[in-house]
Design a protein around this motif. Structure first.
Motif, PDB file in Angstrom:
ATOM      1  N   ARG A 172      33.420 -16.776  17.325  1.00 38.80           N
ATOM      2  CA  ARG A 172      32.110 -16.103  17.512  1.00 38.80           C
ATOM      3  C   ARG A 172      31.230 -16.570  16.361  1.00 38.80           C
ATOM      4  O   ARG A 172      31.159 -15.924  15.307  1.00 38.80           O
ATOM      5  CB  ARG A 172      32.284 -14.587  17.459  1.00 38.80           C
ATOM      6  CG  ARG A 172      32.842 -13.999  18.743  1.00 38.80           C
ATOM      7  CD  ARG A 172      32.863 -12.484  18.684  1.00 38.80           C
ATOM      8  NE  ARG A 172      31.546 -11.897  18.878  1.00 38.80           N
ATOM      9  CZ  ARG A 172      31.320 -10.575  18.917  1.00 38.80           C
ATOM     10  NH1 ARG A 172      32.316  -9.725  18.792  1.00 38.80           N
ATOM     11  NH2 ARG A 172      30.099 -10.109  19.098  1.00 38.80           N
ATOM     12  N   GLY A 220      26.040  -2.362  14.847  1.00 37.83           N
ATOM     13  CA  GLY A 220      25.060  -3.184  15.550  1.00 37.83           C
ATOM     14  C   GLY A 220      25.409  -4.651  15.394  1.00 37.83           C
ATOM     15  O   GLY A 220      26.380  -5.007  14.728  1.00 37.83           O
ATOM     16  N   ARG A 221      24.566  -5.477  15.994  1.00 38.50           N
ATOM     17  CA  ARG A 221      24.863  -6.910  16.008  1.00 38.50           C
ATOM     18  C   ARG A 221      23.868  -7.663  15.122  1.00 38.50           C
ATOM     19  O   ARG A 221      22.679  -7.346  15.123  1.00 38.50           O
ATOM     20  CB  ARG A 221      24.761  -7.434  17.442  1.00 38.50           C
ATOM     21  CG  ARG A 221      25.482  -8.760  17.667  1.00 38.50           C
ATOM     22  CD  ARG A 221      25.537  -9.072  19.151  1.00 38.50           C
ATOM     23  NE  ARG A 221      24.268  -9.586  19.613  1.00 38.50           N
ATOM     24  CZ  ARG A 221      23.908 -10.873  19.564  1.00 38.50           C
ATOM     25  NH1 ARG A 221      24.729 -11.778  19.077  1.00 38.50           N
ATOM     26  NH2 ARG A 221      22.727 -11.255  20.003  1.00 38.50           N
ATOM     27  N   GLY A 245      31.328  -3.583  16.974  1.00 40.47           N
ATOM     28  CA  GLY A 245      32.348  -2.760  17.632  1.00 40.47           C
ATOM     29  C   GLY A 245      33.161  -3.438  18.718  1.00 40.47           C
ATOM     30  O   GLY A 245      33.589  -2.769  19.656  1.00 40.47           O
ATOM     31  N   ALA A 246      33.387  -4.748  18.594  1.00 42.72           N
ATOM     32  CA  ALA A 246      34.213  -5.417  19.601  1.00 42.72           C
ATOM     33  C   ALA A 246      35.313  -6.236  18.937  1.00 42.72           C
ATOM     34  O   ALA A 246      35.358  -7.463  19.062  1.00 42.72           O
ATOM     35  CB  ALA A 246      33.344  -6.309  20.476  1.00 42.72           C
ATOM     36  N   PRO A 247      36.233  -5.549  18.230  1.00 44.48           N
ATOM     37  CA  PRO A 247      37.316  -6.318  17.615  1.00 44.48           C
ATOM     38  C   PRO A 247      38.191  -6.939  18.699  1.00 44.48           C
ATOM     39  O   PRO A 247      38.345  -6.370  19.780  1.00 44.48           O
ATOM     40  CB  PRO A 247      38.090  -5.265  16.812  1.00 44.48           C
ATOM     41  CG  PRO A 247      37.754  -3.965  17.448  1.00 44.48           C
ATOM     42  CD  PRO A 247      36.366  -4.113  18.004  1.00 44.48           C
ATOM     43  N   ALA A 252      39.493  -8.799   8.781  1.00 43.71           N
ATOM     44  CA  ALA A 252      39.038  -9.706   7.728  1.00 43.71           C
ATOM     45  C   ALA A 252      37.845  -9.124   6.985  1.00 43.71           C
ATOM     46  O   ALA A 252      37.803  -9.106   5.750  1.00 43.71           O
ATOM     47  CB  ALA A 252      38.679 -11.060   8.333  1.00 43.71           C
ATOM     48  N   GLY A 253      36.871  -8.629   7.746  1.00 45.24           N
ATOM     49  CA  GLY A 253      35.649  -8.120   7.124  1.00 45.24           C
ATOM     50  C   GLY A 253      35.895  -6.885   6.281  1.00 45.24           C
ATOM     51  O   GLY A 253      35.397  -6.781   5.153  1.00 45.24           O
ATOM     52  N   GLY A 256      36.052  -6.221  11.338  1.00 48.45           N
ATOM     53  CA  GLY A 256      37.455  -6.202  11.753  1.00 48.45           C
ATOM     54  C   GLY A 256      38.341  -6.266  10.516  1.00 48.45           C
ATOM     55  O   GLY A 256      37.920  -5.924   9.401  1.00 48.45           O
ATOM     56  N   HIS A 283      50.874  -4.572  16.000  1.00 46.59           N
ATOM     57  CA  HIS A 283      52.253  -4.782  15.554  1.00 46.59           C
ATOM     58  C   HIS A 283      52.314  -5.839  14.458  1.00 46.59           C
ATOM     59  O   HIS A 283      51.365  -6.579  14.239  1.00 46.59           O
ATOM     60  CB  HIS A 283      53.121  -5.172  16.752  1.00 46.59           C
ATOM     61  CG  HIS A 283      53.170  -4.072  17.773  1.00 46.59           C
ATOM     62  ND1 HIS A 283      53.816  -2.878  17.544  1.00 46.59           N
ATOM     63  CD2 HIS A 283      52.606  -3.980  19.007  1.00 46.59           C
ATOM     64  CE1 HIS A 283      53.661  -2.087  18.601  1.00 46.59           C
ATOM     65  NE2 HIS A 283      52.919  -2.728  19.499  1.00 46.59           N
ATOM     66  N   ALA A 319      45.188 -16.753  13.000  1.00 42.30           N
ATOM     67  CA  ALA A 319      45.410 -15.625  12.083  1.00 42.30           C
ATOM     68  C   ALA A 319      45.618 -14.318  12.838  1.00 42.30           C
ATOM     69  O   ALA A 319      44.796 -13.929  13.660  1.00 42.30           O
ATOM     70  CB  ALA A 319      44.233 -15.484  11.135  1.00 42.30           C
ATOM     71  N   ASP A 372      38.480 -14.538  23.248  1.00 45.06           N
ATOM     72  CA  ASP A 372      39.559 -15.096  24.067  1.00 45.06           C
ATOM     73  C   ASP A 372      38.969 -15.410  25.437  1.00 45.06           C
ATOM     74  O   ASP A 372      38.673 -14.501  26.209  1.00 45.06           O
ATOM     75  CB  ASP A 372      40.690 -14.070  24.213  1.00 45.06           C
ATOM     76  CG  ASP A 372      41.370 -13.792  22.886  1.00 45.06           C
ATOM     77  OD1 ASP A 372      42.227 -14.585  22.486  1.00 45.06           O
ATOM     78  OD2 ASP A 372      41.018 -12.765  22.248  1.00 45.06           O
TER      79      ASP A 372
END
Ligand SMILES: Cc1cc2nc3c(=O)[nH]c(=O)nc-3n(C[C@H](O)[C@H](O)[C@H](O)COP(=O)(O)OP(=O)(O)OC[C@H]3O[C@@H](n4cnc5c(N)ncnc54)[C@H](O)[C@@H]3O)c2cc1C
Length: 525
Positions: free
Chosen positions: A232, A78-79, A36-38, A15-16, A13, A47, A281, A113
């Protein structure tokens, strides 16, 4: 995918990717693993991102990926299921199978969330069910807004009132309002509705109202909820790190992984950035934290690189005078030296009349072969048999006369003295620490016949101030003057004492100028 990286970034995301960008630009090998789940994937746009205001989350990440890839960063979709500490880094295990090794980890896996369990809320989250006024407030300005009550219901209602004059607070299961809160809500024309919210009404896939127990529906265009923000942290907990509850006004609102201001966690070598470490953040602060952590992580790698280099250098220095080390060095490659005679030997001995010569530390015999070819009877001494064998082979290849003029002697010159004297004694780059070197040069001087020549050549001290590839053992360098001073002035004529410039060869830092200490002295008849 390579097997080993300087850094594996888990989570691609804001940060990464920001961390990966700084690290690839710092010339680190970087792998980003992302499933792939930002967090903001459900939102239409990002915004408050200066310069890219209103880009879609996918656009922003795609351009970030392209930037990282442009500097050599690699990606795996991948995870990561877990990571393990190893002696010199971390093993990172991928869900799809396989693993990679990293010297350092940057974990930027974000948060989840956790939404109130009300039908329709999860489906509309990010479009008509909202949590953050700065992310969505402008888009729903002047619309009928609902606030789902909770510990911060009144606070949120007063906040969102900044964006719309039509705000209703659904008390739902939240605490009773205080008199102050009631007064503030009334003063800002915020309606308060009691009763539990049971569901959402939709029209054409968009929110049209909030349904209460008893079936009353209050028409609303957007509903504000307070998710629980859960880090996470699976990869981090697999490394032994625990999550910490995040409290706000006495209420736990989520969990995060603690780190110092640079993002360093309690596990050495593991950094965190973005929502996994800081629930508040937004995209820009998450990206900034990624950059911050990357800089600290890179500094840590630099410190390690320096430490390893010093250790390697010390090890090399500790063993550079060992017979075994040299033997191995000669065996490891077909030729250590160029095969040509040393430049200062050629410069100083070309005009001498051939006689008997001693070449100490003769290596593969470049000097001995040159001398023999010019008619000298050479005794060539070295403690590496591999080098002597190579010299003998080359001599044989040059012809029987040359071969017959060289006697190859296997000896350690620090404990060896010849039993005859020579017309020329040559020590080319015969480097030893101070005391053994001085003792050797004294023995070599004693081995020069009356009228004979002592030729000592070595790397000059000043080479240590250049980029020449020299082992940092200052004690093994010397000047021609030091050697001259050790000679008995009554017996010797010192003919040359120089720090003679020379263009360095390939193996010693090609192209730069180095200096050779050159002493040539003649023993009086
Ligand atoms: C609906 C919504 C709208 C938002 N709108 C805005 C906005 O307009 N402006 C703004 O500034 N902020 C906005 N935010 C906040 C924004 O989403 C976060 O600030 C931002 O995503 C934090 O970035 P991050 O890199 O920490 O985490 P993320 O962006 O969530 O990235 C984490 C990444 O790690 C990956 N990952 C997690 N675990 C693993 C694993 N084990 N292996 C591999 N990959 C893993 C995930 O798939 C994800 O891609 C919004 C949030 C939401 C929920």
């Amino acid at each position: 995918m390579d097997e080993k990286y300087d850094v594996v970034v888990v989570g691609g995301g804001a940060a990464g990717l920001s961390g990966a960008l700084a690290l690839t630009r710092a010339r680190r090998s970087v792998l980003v693993v992302d499933d792939g789940a930002p967090r903001n994937a459900p939102a239409g746009h990002v915004h408050n991102y200066l310069g890219r205001e209103g880009a879609t989350p996918a656009e922003l990440l795609a351009s970030g990926r392209a930037e990282v890839a442009g500097y050599g960063g690699q990606f795996v979709d991948g995870r990561v299921t877990r990571a393990e500490r190893m002696d010199d880094g971390f093993l990172v295990v991928l869900e799809a199978g396989g693993s990679v090794v990293a010297r350092r980890l940057l974990i930027t896996t974000g948060l989840v969330d956790e939404l109130p369990d009300i039908p329709g809320v999860a489906e509309l989250f990010g479009s008509d069910v909202l949590h953050c006024p700065y992310c969505h407030g402008w888009e729903v300005r002047d619309q009928p807004l609902g606030i789902l009550g909770g510990p911060f219901g009144a606070h949120q209602a007063l906040m969102w009132r900044q964006w719309s004059a039509d705000v209703t607070l659904f008390q739902h299961t939240g605490p009773a309002l205080t008199d102050d809160e009631r007064e503030q809500l009334a003063a800002r024309d915020i309606a308060v509705v009691t009763g539990v919210v049971e569901g959402l009404e939709l029209d054409g896939g968009r929110l049209s109202g909030v349904r209460l127990a008893g079936a009353d529906v209050v028409p609303r265009r957007a509903l504000v909820v307070s998710p629980r923000f859960t880090a996470r942290a699976g990869v981090l907990t697999s490394l032994g790190l625990a999550t910490v509850p995040q409290e706000m006004n006495g209420h736990v609102v989520g969990s995060y992984v603690a780190a110092d201001p640079t993002g360093a966690t309690a596990v050495a070598g593991v950094w965190v950035a973005g929502n996994v470490a800081d629930l508040r953040a937004q995209v820009i602060p998450a990206a900034a934290a990624g950059l911050n952590a990357a800089a600290a992580l890179n500094a840590d790698l630099i410190a390690e690189d320096v430490r390893l280099a010093v250790e390697a250098r010390r090890l090399m220095a500790a063993h550079m005078f060992d017979e075994e080390t040299w033997e191995e060095r000669y065996r490891a490659q077909p030729a250590v030296w160029s095969g040509r005679p040393n430049a200062q030997l050629v410069a100083e001995a070309s005009a001498l009349t051939p006689g008997s010569a001693l070449d100490v530390g003769c290596g593969e015999g470049g000097d001995a072969l040159w001398l023999a070819a010019r008619g000298w009877q050479v005794t060539a001494v070295d403690f590496a048999t591999a080098a002597l064998d190579r010299g003998a082979e080359r001599a044989a290849a040059l012809g029987a006369d040359v071969a017959a003029r060289i006697r190859w002697v296997h000896a350690d010159v620090t404990g060896w003295a010849p039993d005859v004297r020579f017309d020329l004694v040559s020590a080319q780059f015969m480097h030893l620490p101070g005391e053994p070197r001085r003792a050797l040069f004294t023995r070599l001087a004693a081995a020069v016949a009356p009228g004979g020549t002592l030729l000592v050549v070595g790397h000059h001290h000043s080479d240590l101030e250049t980029s020449a590839h020299r082992v940092h053992v200052p004690d093994m360098f010397f000047t021609a003057e030091e050697v001259a001073d050790s000679l008995d002035g009554g017996q010797w004529d010192v003919l040359v004492t120089e720090a003679r410039p020379r263009t360095a060869g390939e193996h010693e830092g090609a192209g730069i100028t180095v200096r050779d200490a050159v002493l040539r002295a003649r023993r009086r008849d």
